[in-house]
Scaffold this active site. Structure first.
Site, PDB file in Angstrom:
ATOM      1  N   ASP A 212       0.830  -1.400  -0.277  1.00 54.09           N
ATOM      2  CA  ASP A 212      -0.001  -0.099  -0.004  1.00 54.09           C
ATOM      3  C   ASP A 212       0.619   1.128  -0.164  1.00 54.09           C
ATOM      4  O   ASP A 212       1.890   1.358   0.656  1.00 54.09           O
ATOM      5  CB  ASP A 212      -0.941  -0.013   1.215  1.00 54.09           C
ATOM      6  CG  ASP A 212      -2.039   0.927   1.410  1.00 54.09           C
ATOM      7  OD1 ASP A 212      -2.802   0.824   0.226  1.00 54.09           O
ATOM      8  OD2 ASP A 212      -2.186   1.940   2.303  1.00 54.09           O
ATOM      9  N   GLU A 266      14.785 -15.033   1.401  1.00 52.14           N
ATOM     10  CA  GLU A 266      14.921 -16.173   2.277  1.00 52.14           C
ATOM     11  C   GLU A 266      13.814 -17.392   2.119  1.00 52.14           C
ATOM     12  O   GLU A 266      14.236 -18.367   2.773  1.00 52.14           O
ATOM     13  CB  GLU A 266      14.688 -15.493   3.545  1.00 52.14           C
ATOM     14  CG  GLU A 266      15.689 -14.808   4.155  1.00 52.14           C
ATOM     15  CD  GLU A 266      15.290 -13.728   5.345  1.00 52.14           C
ATOM     16  OE1 GLU A 266      14.317 -14.051   6.039  1.00 52.14           O
ATOM     17  OE2 GLU A 266      15.700 -12.526   5.434  1.00 52.14           O
TER      18      GLU A 266
HETATM   19  C1  GLC Z   1      -4.066   3.071  -0.745  1.00 58.30           C
HETATM   20  C2  GLC Z   1      -5.482   2.063  -0.402  1.00 58.30           C
HETATM   21  C3  GLC Z   1      -6.582   2.754  -0.370  1.00 58.30           C
HETATM   22  C4  GLC Z   1      -6.165   3.465   1.108  1.00 58.30           C
HETATM   23  C5  GLC Z   1      -5.054   4.347   1.265  1.00 58.30           C
HETATM   24  C6  GLC Z   1      -4.660   4.455   2.495  1.00 58.30           C
HETATM   25  O1  GLC Z   1      -4.333   3.809  -1.559  1.00 58.30           O
HETATM   26  O2  GLC Z   1      -5.807   1.396  -1.896  1.00 58.30           O
HETATM   27  O3  GLC Z   1      -7.795   2.067  -0.270  1.00 58.30           O
HETATM   28  O4  GLC Z   1      -7.153   4.427   1.675  1.00 58.30           O
HETATM   29  O5  GLC Z   1      -3.905   3.503   0.305  1.00 58.30           O
HETATM   30  O6  GLC Z   1      -4.119   3.509   3.306  1.00 58.30           O
END
Ligand code: GLC
Ligand code: CA
Length: 553
Positions: A212, A266
């Protein structure tokens, strides 16, 4: 590794299906999808013809941002089940031949994470505070935020703490919601925690991680103010090649991914990292997938190309060139849990507008029939491209964005942080329909659903589409099986010219693909039609239609 073994890496050609746990299948009737629900429906995914599943977050979380606010990276939130449920899901998916990728959220934790609670309690100057980005405010009494950065969800990116005695205290950075404090990735302690989190899930057998906000972890030294360039008609004016944004795509992020690459090794050579990095241009984005970093990165340039032959073509050409130059496959994606579902997006006057969501007051509304027709054509084009493709749950049913969610039902922090000005992403997150005649269309045995499902969704229910010739579900199945049979994901693309403006035509191995993105009828070449996004008569390819043919020669 020789190049021939490299070409057989599963992820170079995989079709990966995104499951958004809260909206996929609810096993216990509380109206929220869960891990046992997912496990019970896995056979449906296997028969669809996908290779892997990516699970959005199911970790312990107060759910302020639908689980992207993690309070324990190594446990399952009780609303989704238990670690045993996860192990069962993973074992069942392996039996069905499906790989499993989980989401990793390293840019920020939840404000309910014990690390953040300890940081607040420990006070300024402590080791605990040094795990996050706490700063004193500006102004005579620290009453101004440390810099001018804005949250992605609207409003300032800084929130001021109040001490236990009521006096104002330090500020902390949150590029997203106030409940999502950013970690300080200059701190080696943070690195060590995440290495262990990776190992925890790798030991549990996951095949990889979708990472993310993978362009945001490192901030520019000194956290300088950011003044975006003035609005420009040039859609690439914000290219990170030209603008140094102090919180995105800072060069230091790459050291983190090189380190994680070694952690994955790993556990052998077939575990992967996929970046969610909103970075332009593609040549810059390709830095995320250099040989010693991640394996994949989402290709949002393709998602944002709109419905225009030149821009779709250039996004494909530029993607293959940029990723090819670093030895990585391209990925392709049209929908996910953050964007307007493509069956509705392509029905908007400008599919590239409305990045902050659509709702009851959006005018004009998307043209649903046109949107679905173009979405089917776009998907059939996408699934013929060499590389790895990502699908988002429900797109195989042709689900549209839900526009008429009542304000009171909305849950996306975007909506609240902009006082309702931006609708946000709830419209693509509505629980999906399985059986037309069942309560909540088979999503939940009790009929409950955390976001209301439109009554018209009976027509999109999977069981109904199973029985309907020409349904979107049948189109996806045909496309996926044909893609696998011809190994299109590992193929090479050769452009074919002479089909007219508005038409994209190419050959991938034995398969010829013609996508009519324009307004005139196009003439198909000779060959056996193996898939079409709409019924076709003779060799005339109508607008907004894609066809696959196998050459007879
Ligand atoms: C990314 C995710 C989204 C989230 C953001 C903060 O863009 O896909 O859904 O709100 O990160 O974590
Ligand atoms: Ca449930």
């Amino acid at each position: 590794m020789t190049s021939s073994t490299a070409q057989t890496d599963w992820w170079r050609s995989a079709v990966i299906y995104q499951v958004y746990p809260r909206s996929f299948a609810d096993s216990n009737g509380d109206g929220l999808g869960d891990l046992p629900g997912i496990t019970s429906r896995l056979p449906r995914l296997a028969e669809l013809g996908i290779d892997a599943v990516w699970l959005s977050p199911f970790y312990t979380s107060p759910q302020k941002d639908a689980g992207y606010d993690v309070a324990d990276y190594c446990d399952v939130d009780p609303i989704f089940g238990t670690l045993d449920d996860f192990d069962h899901l993973r074992a069942e998916s392996a039996k069905l031949g499906l790989r499993l990728i989980v989401d990793l959220v390293p840019n920020h934790t939840s404000s309910a994470h014990p690390w953040f609670e300890a940081a607040v309690a420990a006070g300024p100057g402590s080791d605990e505070r040094a795990r996050y980005l706490f700063r004193d405010g500006k102004g005579a009494n620290g009453e101004l935020p440390p810099n001018n950065w804005q949250s992605n969800f609207g409003g300032p990116a800084w929130t001021r703490l109040t001490g236990t005695d009521g006096t104002p205290e330090q500020w902390y950075l949150h590029l997203f919601d106030t409940s999502q404090p950013d970690l300080d990735w200059t701190n080696p302690w943070v690195h060590e925690q995440f290495r262990e989190i990776l190992r925890f899930w790798l030991r549990r057998g996951v095949d990889g991680f979708r990472v993310d906000v993978a362009h945001g972890l490192v901030k520019k030294v000194g956290l300088p103010d950011y003044f975006p360039p003035p609005p420009s008609p040039d859609p690439h004016a914000n290219d990170l090649a030209r603008v140094d944004i102090p919180f995105w795509a800072q060069p230091g992020v790459h050291d983190i991914y090189r380190d994680w690459h070694r952690v994955l090794q790993e556990f052998g050579t077939d575990r992967i990292l996929c970046a969610e990095a909103w970075v332009e241009p593609l040549t810059r984005l390709a830095e995320w997938v250099r040989p010693d970093e991640m394996e994949q990165t989402f290709n949002f340039t393709f998602l944002e190309a709109g419905w225009s032959a030149p821009s779709i073509r250039s996004s494909i050409v530029d993607s293959l060139a940029a990723f090819g130059a670093v030895g990585a496959p391209s990925t392709w994606v049209l929908s996910n849990h953050d964007v307007i579902r493509h069956a509705s997006r392509f029905g908007l006057e400008n599919p590239r507008a409305h990045r902050t969501g659509i709702g009851p007051r959006t005018e004009p509304r998307p043209d649903a029939a046109l949107g679905l027709r173009r979405a089917r054509a776009a998907t059939l084009l996408m699934l013929a491209l060499p590389g790895s493709a990502y699908l988002y749950q429900g797109e195989e049913l042709g689900l549209p964005e839900v526009i008429d969610l009542p304000d009171g039902a909305r849950q996306d922090p975007t909506f609240f942080r902009t006082n309702g000005a931006n609708y946000g992403r709830d419209g693509c997150r509505v629980p999906i329909p399985w059986e037309a005649a069942a309560p909540a269309f088979g999503f939940s045995p009790s009929g409950k659903s955390w976001l209301p499902q439109p009554t018209e969704w009976a027509e999109f229910a999977r069981d109904r589409e199973e029985r309907t010739e020409g349904s979107t579900l049948k189109l996806y199945r045909l496309a996926l099986s044909t893609r696998a049979r011809h190994d299109l994901g590992n193929g090479d693309l050769e452009w074919l010219d002479g089909y007219g403006d508005g038409v994209l035509a190419f050959r991938n191995g034995e398969v010829i693909v013609v996508a009519n993105v324009g307004q005139a009828i196009a003439e198909l070449p000779h060959g056996e039609l193996v898939a079409t996004s709409e019924p076709i008569i003779g060799s005339a390819l109508p607008p907004d239609t894609t066809a696959w043919l196998v050459a007879r020669d």
